[in-house]
Structures are given as C-alpha cells and as structure tokens.
Design a protein around this motif. Structure first.
Motif, PDB file in Angstrom:
ATOM      1  N   VAL A  70       8.587  78.080  33.208  1.00  0.00           N
ATOM      2  CA  VAL A  70       9.472  78.800  32.295  1.00  0.00           C
ATOM      3  C   VAL A  70       8.925  80.185  31.998  1.00  0.00           C
ATOM      4  N   VAL A  71       9.801  81.168  32.073  1.00  0.00           N
ATOM      5  CA  VAL A  71       9.499  82.544  31.717  1.00  0.00           C
ATOM      6  C   VAL A  71      10.562  82.978  30.717  1.00  0.00           C
ATOM      7  N   GLY A  72      10.183  83.738  29.731  1.00  0.00           N
ATOM      8  CA  GLY A  72      11.154  84.208  28.750  1.00  0.00           C
ATOM      9  C   GLY A  72      11.126  83.355  27.505  1.00  0.00           C
ATOM     10  N   TYR A  73      12.197  83.398  26.772  1.00  0.00           N
ATOM     11  CA  TYR A  73      12.259  82.743  25.467  1.00  0.00           C
ATOM     12  C   TYR A  73      13.490  81.855  25.352  1.00  0.00           C
ATOM     13  N   PRO A  74      13.412  80.649  25.884  1.00  0.00           N
ATOM     14  CA  PRO A  74      14.554  79.743  25.765  1.00  0.00           C
ATOM     15  C   PRO A  74      14.642  79.161  24.362  1.00  0.00           C
ATOM     16  N   SER A  75      15.823  78.747  23.998  1.00  0.00           N
ATOM     17  CA  SER A  75      15.973  77.938  22.785  1.00  0.00           C
ATOM     18  C   SER A  75      15.705  76.494  23.208  1.00  0.00           C
ATOM     19  N   THR A  76      15.550  75.624  22.253  1.00  0.00           N
ATOM     20  CA  THR A  76      15.339  74.210  22.581  1.00  0.00           C
ATOM     21  C   THR A  76      16.504  73.676  23.400  1.00  0.00           C
ATOM     22  N   GLY A  77      17.722  74.017  22.987  1.00  0.00           N
ATOM     23  CA  GLY A  77      18.921  73.523  23.678  1.00  0.00           C
ATOM     24  C   GLY A  77      19.073  74.082  25.083  1.00  0.00           C
ATOM     25  N   SER A  78      18.836  75.385  25.252  1.00  0.00           N
ATOM     26  CA  SER A  78      18.995  75.964  26.583  1.00  0.00           C
ATOM     27  C   SER A  78      17.916  75.446  27.531  1.00  0.00           C
ATOM     28  N   LEU A  79      16.700  75.287  27.025  1.00  0.00           N
ATOM     29  CA  LEU A  79      15.617  74.768  27.867  1.00  0.00           C
ATOM     30  C   LEU A  79      15.912  73.343  28.324  1.00  0.00           C
ATOM     31  N   GLU A  80      16.296  72.480  27.411  1.00  0.00           N
ATOM     32  CA  GLU A  80      16.579  71.089  27.784  1.00  0.00           C
ATOM     33  C   GLU A  80      17.730  71.018  28.781  1.00  0.00           C
ATOM     34  N   THR A  81      18.761  71.809  28.573  1.00  0.00           N
ATOM     35  CA  THR A  81      19.925  71.790  29.460  1.00  0.00           C
ATOM     36  C   THR A  81      19.559  72.270  30.862  1.00  0.00           C
ATOM     37  N   VAL A  82      18.808  73.347  30.950  1.00  0.00           N
ATOM     38  CA  VAL A  82      18.404  73.869  32.261  1.00  0.00           C
ATOM     39  C   VAL A  82      17.468  72.891  32.956  1.00  0.00           C
ATOM     40  N   GLN A  83      16.551  72.292  32.197  1.00  0.00           N
ATOM     41  CA  GLN A  83      15.643  71.305  32.785  1.00  0.00           C
ATOM     42  C   GLN A  83      16.442  70.140  33.375  1.00  0.00           C
ATOM     43  N   LYS A  84      17.397  69.630  32.624  1.00  0.00           N
ATOM     44  CA  LYS A  84      18.233  68.529  33.124  1.00  0.00           C
ATOM     45  C   LYS A  84      19.013  68.951  34.367  1.00  0.00           C
ATOM     46  N   ALA A  85      19.505  70.175  34.384  1.00  0.00           N
ATOM     47  CA  ALA A  85      20.257  70.659  35.544  1.00  0.00           C
ATOM     48  C   ALA A  85      19.383  70.666  36.796  1.00  0.00           C
ATOM     49  N   VAL A  86      18.155  71.142  36.664  1.00  0.00           N
ATOM     50  CA  VAL A  86      17.244  71.168  37.812  1.00  0.00           C
ATOM     51  C   VAL A  86      16.929  69.744  38.269  1.00  0.00           C
ATOM     52  N   TRP A  87      16.738  68.825  37.325  1.00  0.00           N
ATOM     53  CA  TRP A  87      16.499  67.424  37.687  1.00  0.00           C
ATOM     54  C   TRP A  87      17.685  66.846  38.433  1.00  0.00           C
ATOM     55  N   ARG A  88      18.902  67.119  37.966  1.00  0.00           N
ATOM     56  CA  ARG A  88      20.097  66.579  38.629  1.00  0.00           C
ATOM     57  C   ARG A  88      20.232  67.169  40.028  1.00  0.00           C
ATOM     58  N   LEU A  89      19.892  68.447  40.183  1.00  0.00           N
ATOM     59  CA  LEU A  89      19.901  69.050  41.519  1.00  0.00           C
ATOM     60  C   LEU A  89      18.909  68.340  42.428  1.00  0.00           C
ATOM     61  N   ALA A  90      17.693  68.157  41.935  1.00  0.00           N
ATOM     62  CA  ALA A  90      16.650  67.500  42.730  1.00  0.00           C
ATOM     63  C   ALA A  90      17.034  66.071  43.097  1.00  0.00           C
ATOM     64  N   ASP A  91      17.734  65.392  42.201  1.00  0.00           N
ATOM     65  CA  ASP A  91      18.174  64.016  42.450  1.00  0.00           C
ATOM     66  C   ASP A  91      19.389  63.956  43.366  1.00  0.00           C
ATOM     67  N   GLY A  92      20.038  65.100  43.588  1.00  0.00           N
ATOM     68  CA  GLY A  92      21.267  65.118  44.384  1.00  0.00           C
ATOM     69  C   GLY A  92      22.423  64.454  43.658  1.00  0.00           C
ATOM     70  N   ASP A  93      22.400  64.469  42.330  1.00  0.00           N
ATOM     71  CA  ASP A  93      23.390  63.762  41.515  1.00  0.00           C
ATOM     72  C   ASP A  93      24.431  64.727  40.961  1.00  0.00           C
ATOM     73  N   ALA A  94      25.456  64.998  41.753  1.00  0.00           N
ATOM     74  CA  ALA A  94      26.501  65.944  41.362  1.00  0.00           C
ATOM     75  C   ALA A  94      27.279  65.457  40.136  1.00  0.00           C
ATOM     76  N   ASP A  95      27.506  64.155  40.021  1.00  0.00           N
ATOM     77  CA  ASP A  95      28.247  63.643  38.866  1.00  0.00           C
ATOM     78  C   ASP A  95      27.488  63.875  37.562  1.00  0.00           C
ATOM     79  N   ALA A  96      26.186  63.618  37.570  1.00  0.00           N
ATOM     80  CA  ALA A  96      25.383  63.839  36.366  1.00  0.00           C
ATOM     81  C   ALA A  96      25.263  65.333  36.066  1.00  0.00           C
ATOM     82  N   LEU A  97      25.216  66.165  37.094  1.00  0.00           N
ATOM     83  CA  LEU A  97      25.196  67.607  36.882  1.00  0.00           C
ATOM     84  C   LEU A  97      26.522  68.056  36.270  1.00  0.00           C
ATOM     85  N   ALA A  98      27.634  67.557  36.791  1.00  0.00           N
ATOM     86  CA  ALA A  98      28.950  67.907  36.249  1.00  0.00           C
ATOM     87  C   ALA A  98      29.090  67.463  34.795  1.00  0.00           C
TER      88      ALA A  98
END
Length: 172
Positions: free
Chosen positions: A45-73
């Motif tokens: 992480v670089v910059g200044y995320p809020s708690t909500g933006s950080l958690e959301t982006v982290q989950k998005a990267v995890w869903r990408l890595a998992d190949g889970d388009a439904d969970a990403l959507a």
C-alpha cells in the motif's frame, strides 16, 4: 456443598459464560476476512487509504487472484455492468493478482478514492475507484467497464511505478 455440587455449578457457570461470549464473538465477515488475509499475498500500500477503501481494494485483489468474478461483482456499488466488468477484470488481471500487487491510493478517501493497482508479475497497471454506495452506505467498487478494451486500458495519467500518490487535480 459437596464436591459434585461444586463441579456441577462450575460446569453450569462455564457453560453460561461460554454462551455469553459466543454472543459477543466476531461476525462471520470478520472470520472470512481473516481467512482471506492468511490465504493471499499481502497487498502493498502506498498513499493514504481509508479503512473502507483499503478493505474493498484488498478484497478486489483477492477475488482477482481467486478468479472469482461473481465475488468481485458482489463488491460493486452499482450492479448494472458489474458482472461483465468483473469477468473482464478477472480475465485481464487474475493471473497477475496472484503475484505482488501494489495499490497506490490517491486523493482524500472519506467517500471515494481513486486507486492505481500495479501488478509486478505482468507489469500491468489498472485504475479503479472505491467509493461508498448510495443505497447502503457501504464501501464498494465502481465496476463499469463491460468491454475488455476499456477494462484493460492503462490510465494515461498514472505514473509507471507506484509511490507518487497525490491528488490528480493538483498537478501530479
């Protein structure tokens, strides 16, 4: 009081205390987040995320890595084009998300934050937006890129390497 009575009372007290503590246990979301966290590479992480933006982006990267388009959507703040966009993102960035990813958070993040993802494995760069949804006031992603060409377009304004966080509107 006999030893048996004392043991019975202690057992009942322990059971009652356990029942009370169970009511205070962390919700399933917390456990799922902890499990996800331990099963994936950490997000740089670089910059200044809020708690909500950080958690959301982290989950998005995890869903990408998992190949889970439904969970990403499911992270979308508006589901109009979310499924098509999520499929595009998984197709384009899923493999790279299994490696090192750096998220560069731009601007102030109280209700919306632009984030640039840098995928070290592939050299790809992806701009995303995390924001609070209008319906439920929960953080999510803007998933509005139903065409693969727009989903994979490199942001023209973003630096080629992470670490240059700042407002896009202040000359960066």
């Amino acid at each position: 009081m006999t030893p048996t009575t004392r043991l019975t009372r202690l057992t009942l007290a322990a059971a009652a205390t356990g029942g009370l503590l169970t009511g205070c246990a962390a919700p399933d979301d917390s456990l799922a987040y902890q499990t996800d966290y331990s099963n994936h590479r950490p997000l740089r992480v670089v910059g200044y995320p809020s708690t909500g933006s950080l958690e959301t982006v982290q989950k998005a990267v995890w869903r990408l890595a998992d190949g889970d388009a439904d969970a990403l959507a499911a992270l979308a703040v508006d589901d109009t084009q979310a499924k098509a966009t999520a499929r595009n993102w998984v197709k384009a960035f899923g493999d790279a998300a299994k490696g090192e990813v750096t998220a560069d958070f731009y601007d102030e993040g109280s209700v919306r934050q632009v984030v640039v993802l840098y995928f070290a494995k592939s050299g790809q760069i992806k701009e995303i937006e995390a924001r609070i949804g209008e319906k439920d006031d929960a953080w999510g992603l803007t998933l509005a890129e139903p065409h693969l060409a727009e989903a994979t377009a490199k942001p023209t304004w973003a630096p080629s390497k992470p670490g240059h966080s700042g407002s896009r509107t202040s000359g960066n």
